[in-house]
Scaffold this motif. Structure first.
Motif, mmCIF file in Angstrom:
data_model
loop_
_atom_site.group_PDB
_atom_site.id
_atom_site.type_symbol
_atom_site.label_atom_id
_atom_site.label_comp_id
_atom_site.label_asym_id
_atom_site.label_seq_id
_atom_site.Cartn_x
_atom_site.Cartn_y
_atom_site.Cartn_z
ATOM 1 N N TRP A 40 0.857 -1.180 0.000
ATOM 2 C CA TRP A 40 0.000 0.000 0.000
ATOM 3 C C TRP A 40 0.895 1.232 0.000
ATOM 4 O O TRP A 40 1.778 1.357 0.845
ATOM 5 N N THR A 41 0.660 2.147 -0.928
ATOM 6 C CA THR A 41 1.398 3.393 -0.997
ATOM 7 C C THR A 41 0.456 4.541 -0.690
ATOM 8 O O THR A 41 -0.609 4.655 -1.303
ATOM 9 N N THR A 42 0.808 5.373 0.284
ATOM 10 C CA THR A 42 -0.035 6.515 0.635
ATOM 11 C C THR A 42 0.427 7.754 -0.113
ATOM 12 O O THR A 42 1.631 7.992 -0.265
ATOM 13 N N GLY A 81 -12.507 11.850 6.099
ATOM 14 C CA GLY A 81 -11.477 12.566 6.838
ATOM 15 C C GLY A 81 -10.348 12.985 5.921
ATOM 16 O O GLY A 81 -10.487 12.971 4.691
ATOM 17 N N THR A 82 -9.236 13.353 6.527
ATOM 18 C CA THR A 82 -8.073 13.782 5.750
ATOM 19 C C THR A 82 -6.792 13.104 6.219
ATOM 20 O O THR A 82 -5.707 13.424 5.743
ATOM 21 N N GLU A 83 -6.901 12.156 7.152
ATOM 22 C CA GLU A 83 -5.714 11.510 7.715
ATOM 23 C C GLU A 83 -5.223 10.345 6.855
ATOM 24 O O GLU A 83 -4.170 9.776 7.110
ATOM 25 N N ASN A 84 -6.005 9.981 5.832
ATOM 26 C CA ASN A 84 -5.624 8.932 4.873
ATOM 27 C C ASN A 84 -5.477 7.563 5.525
ATOM 28 O O ASN A 84 -4.584 6.787 5.170
ATOM 29 N N GLN A 85 -6.373 7.263 6.472
ATOM 30 C CA GLN A 85 -6.314 5.974 7.150
ATOM 31 C C GLN A 85 -7.687 5.313 7.311
ATOM 32 O O GLN A 85 -7.826 4.119 7.066
ATOM 33 N N VAL A 112 -5.556 -1.795 -6.248
ATOM 34 C CA VAL A 112 -6.726 -1.344 -5.492
ATOM 35 C C VAL A 112 -6.475 0.093 -5.045
ATOM 36 O O VAL A 112 -5.453 0.388 -4.419
ATOM 37 N N LEU A 113 -7.403 0.970 -5.372
ATOM 38 C CA LEU A 113 -7.306 2.387 -5.030
ATOM 39 C C LEU A 113 -8.339 2.730 -3.975
ATOM 40 O O LEU A 113 -9.527 2.447 -4.142
ATOM 41 N N ALA A 114 -7.869 3.350 -2.870
ATOM 42 C CA ALA A 114 -8.759 3.731 -1.771
ATOM 43 C C ALA A 114 -8.578 5.214 -1.459
ATOM 44 O O ALA A 114 -7.751 5.581 -0.617
ATOM 45 N N PRO A 115 -9.323 6.095 -2.121
ATOM 46 C CA PRO A 115 -9.239 7.535 -1.847
ATOM 47 C C PRO A 115 -10.077 7.907 -0.631
ATOM 48 O O PRO A 115 -10.900 7.103 -0.168
ATOM 49 N N GLN A 116 -9.881 9.135 -0.117
ATOM 50 C CA GLN A 116 -10.622 9.579 1.070
ATOM 51 C C GLN A 116 -11.090 11.023 0.902
ATOM 52 O O GLN A 116 -10.298 11.907 0.572
ATOM 53 N N THR A 117 -12.373 11.247 1.138
ATOM 54 C CA THR A 117 -12.928 12.604 1.112
ATOM 55 C C THR A 117 -12.991 13.169 2.526
ATOM 56 O O THR A 117 -13.121 12.422 3.495
ATOM 57 N N PRO A 118 -12.939 14.503 2.666
ATOM 58 C CA PRO A 118 -13.155 15.104 3.988
ATOM 59 C C PRO A 118 -14.609 14.939 4.413
ATOM 60 O O PRO A 118 -15.485 14.671 3.587
ATOM 61 N N VAL A 119 -14.860 15.074 5.687
ATOM 62 C CA VAL A 119 -16.196 14.857 6.238
ATOM 63 C C VAL A 119 -17.241 15.739 5.560
ATOM 64 O O VAL A 119 -18.353 15.297 5.249
ATOM 65 N N GLU A 120 -16.880 16.994 5.285
ATOM 66 C CA GLU A 120 -17.861 17.964 4.790
ATOM 67 C C GLU A 120 -18.115 17.886 3.288
ATOM 68 O O GLU A 120 -19.007 18.567 2.773
#
Length: 275
Positions: A40-42, A81-85, A112-120
């Motif tokens: 996994w690469t962040t 979130g924004t912590e990428n976890q 496998v790609l796992a992006p993350q959006t902020p809460v808002e």
């Protein structure tokens, strides 16, 4: 019409019928973390001033010269979130963890790609209910995701552009419907789970391979939202060759993805499709 096949836990409904602008892209620094049979690469991509954190799984494979699928998983509100976890759903077999299970990677090695959006900021729309695609602008999260896909296809020549798959749960399920409605040409197959869409535009998906999931007793996202998308695709000319709908007979919101990721059937179904 919908044909309902009941089991003790799940009722499976088989439906009898189923310009991207140029923007500034600034990839940031990367950190590599050991994964299951791969890495996994962040990293983060910045598009028009918006940062989209993501993790990318690169499989360990001896299939030299062979192109590999790319599976994208969109998380729900609980993983925003924004912590990428949090979007990784570590400690479960759901989401990204499902797609990198050894038995699945052995069956078909895949990125496998796992992006993350902020809460808002959601993947699509501004809330949970159905919406009108014509009057609902694309979110910055979705714009960044599509740009990221383009970057990966350019930078990773071993990714097969004809085998890009999109799955997601809750707000991510909504994101799956939205991405496919806006960018139908990019995806080979979809797994939208417990999310809403824009039924008036479902005709765009009549030739798309889709396996949708939703729990009957979902108290967060109404089951009618998935039923309406499935019905609309059917009425537009969709067929059972391409479209499946599994409606979980018991359980609340999470029952949708617990069912989808509970065995290898979804993975086996997903990887057989090509654009």
């Amino acid at each position: 019409m919908l044909k309902i096949m009941l089991s003790t836990l799940v009722s499976t409904l088989l439906v009898a019928g189923a310009a991207q602008a140029s923007r500034l892209i600034e990839p940031l620094s990367e950190v590599t973390v050991a994964g299951t049979g791969g890495e996994w690469t962040t990293s983060t991509i910045t598009v028009g001033g918006f940062n989209l954190p993501y993790q990318l799984y690169t499989p360990t494979t001896e299939a030299s010269g062979k192109k590999l699928p790319l599976i994208i998983h969109l998380h729900g509100s609980g993983e925003a979130g924004t912590e990428n976890q949090k979007q990784m759903m570590v400690g479960t077999r759901n989401g990204p963890q499902y797609f990198v299970l050894p038995e699945h990677q052995k069956l078909q090695a895949a990125y496998v790609l796992a992006p993350q959006t902020p809460v808002e900021i959601r993947w699509a729309s501004t809330g949970i209910p159905e919406y009108n695609l014509d009057t609902t602008p694309e979110t910055v999260s979705m714009t960044a995701l599509i740009a990221l896909m383009g970057e990966l296809l350019k930078s990773r020549p071993d990714i097969d552009p004809d085998r890009v798959y999109l799955a997601g749960l809750s707000r991510g399920g909504q994101g799956v419907w939205n991405a496919a409605l806006r960018h139908t040409e990019l995806f080979a197959a979809l797994v939208p789970i417990s999310g809403s869409g824009s039924p008036n535009h479902a005709d765009r998906l009549k030739n798309m391979a889709i396996w949708a999931f939703h729990a009957q007793d979902d108290r967060t996202t109404r089951v009618e939202y998935t039923r309406n998308m499935v019905d609309a695709i059917f009425h537009a000319g969709g067929s059972t060759r391409l479209l499946r709908y599994t409606e979980v007979e018991f359980g609340d919101h999470q029952a949708g993805w617990d069912t989808a990721y509970g065995n290898s059937q979804v993975y086996r179904w997903l990887i057989k499709w090509r654009r």
